[in-house]
Design a protein around this motif. Structure first.
Motif, PDB file in Angstrom:
ATOM      1  N   LYS A 185       0.835  -1.204   0.000  1.00 52.62           N
ATOM      2  CA  LYS A 185       0.000   0.000   0.000  1.00 52.62           C
ATOM      3  C   LYS A 185       0.868   1.251   0.000  1.00 52.62           C
ATOM      4  CE  LYS A 185      -4.184   1.457  -0.288  1.00 52.62           C
ATOM      5  NZ  LYS A 185      -4.979   1.118  -1.487  1.00 52.62           N
ATOM      6  N   VAL A 192      -5.120  -4.265  -2.736  1.00 48.96           N
ATOM      7  CA  VAL A 192      -4.257  -5.178  -1.985  1.00 48.96           C
ATOM      8  C   VAL A 192      -5.169  -6.247  -1.393  1.00 48.96           C
ATOM      9  CG1 VAL A 192      -2.633  -5.448  -0.087  1.00 48.96           C
ATOM     10  CG2 VAL A 192      -2.592  -3.363  -1.473  1.00 48.96           C
ATOM     11  N   GLY A 209      -3.529  -1.901   5.548  1.00 49.13           N
ATOM     12  CA  GLY A 209      -3.610  -1.373   4.194  1.00 49.13           C
ATOM     13  C   GLY A 209      -4.270  -2.270   3.170  1.00 49.13           C
ATOM     14  N   THR A 211      -7.008  -3.747   0.997  1.00 51.53           N
ATOM     15  CA  THR A 211      -8.329  -3.257   0.603  1.00 51.53           C
ATOM     16  C   THR A 211      -9.371  -4.368   0.653  1.00 51.53           C
ATOM     17  OG1 THR A 211      -7.754  -3.666  -1.719  1.00 51.53           O
ATOM     18  CG2 THR A 211      -7.366  -1.447  -0.855  1.00 51.53           C
TER      19      THR A 211
END
Length: 224
Positions: A185, A192, A209, A211
């Motif tokens: 990220k 991600v 981080g 997603t």
């Protein structure tokens, strides 16, 4: 001082040992934080042909310089430091062509020299020559012990050429998987996607981080 000494598979003994004294070019570090790497657990449970027994495991660590041997110019007692996990020989074929990471004759904490799962650790001159990382604040000593695994992840992300607008799939929600989510990220990855087996680790991955976080125990990750 106390040291966790491994004599063989599942043969770990906590021993009282004398604090080592540094010879010329060496230093002794009082260990503040020593990380437990999955490789330590594997060596404990299954052994390794790379290990010279008896040995103290632990190669991810930080601490405070306790004693300095003669002929050491750049390190002082009381300084906070992080030490690399390995020191390369510098003379084998791999080292001569700049591939020190696959050195044929490295010194490696927790393998062929005693590591950091003890109160004080002797740091050989080869490590001092390679360079000791200084930690600027005592509050950062715990974080500094993560330098080696984080460096591995940064190398991995750079080899994979992660960059903005690229999507990343990470299989595994252990420490290295979580660090890959974090660093991917930071490097600007678009999506991600973290795939794992443990809900609380996947939740942490999203904080780092990721997603998307998929628990493959419950769903088909490919279909998701």
């Amino acid at each position: 001082m106390l040291a966790a000494v491994l004599y063989g598979i599942n043969s770990l003994v906590i021993e009282e040992r004398v604090i080592p004294k540094p010879n010329s070019g060496e230093i002794v570090v009082q260990v503040d934080t020593s990380g437990l790497c999955p490789s330590d657990v594997k060596i404990l449970r299954y052994g390794s042909s790379l290990v010279k027994y008896p040995v103290v495991l632990g190669h991810e660590f930080s601490g405070i310089v306790y004693a300095v041997g003669s002929d050491v110019a750049d390190v002082k007692e009381g300084e906070m430091v992080n030490i690399p996990a390995d020191a390369y020989c510098g003379v084998c074929k791999s080292c001569r062509v700049g591939r020190e990471n696959i050195c044929s004759n490295p010194l490696s904490f927790g393998y062929n020299i005693n590591g950091a799962h003890q109160d004080y650790i002797l740091v050989p001159k080869e490590f001092v020559k390679r360079g000791i990382f200084k930690v600027p604040d005592k509050k950062l000593l715990e974080e500094a012990s993560m330098t080696e695994p984080l460096a591995c992840v940064i190398h991995s992300v750079e080899v994979a050429k992660i960059s903005p607008n690229k999507n990343v799939v990470i299989i595994g929600d252990g420490p290295m998987g979580l660090l890959h989510a974090l660093v991917s990220k930071i490097y600007g990855a678009n999506k991600v996607i973290l795939i794992g087996l443990t809900d609380w680790k996947l939740k942490l991955g999203k904080e780092f981080g990721a997603t998307h976080a998929i628990n493959s125990k419950y769903v088909d990750a490919l279909k998701e």
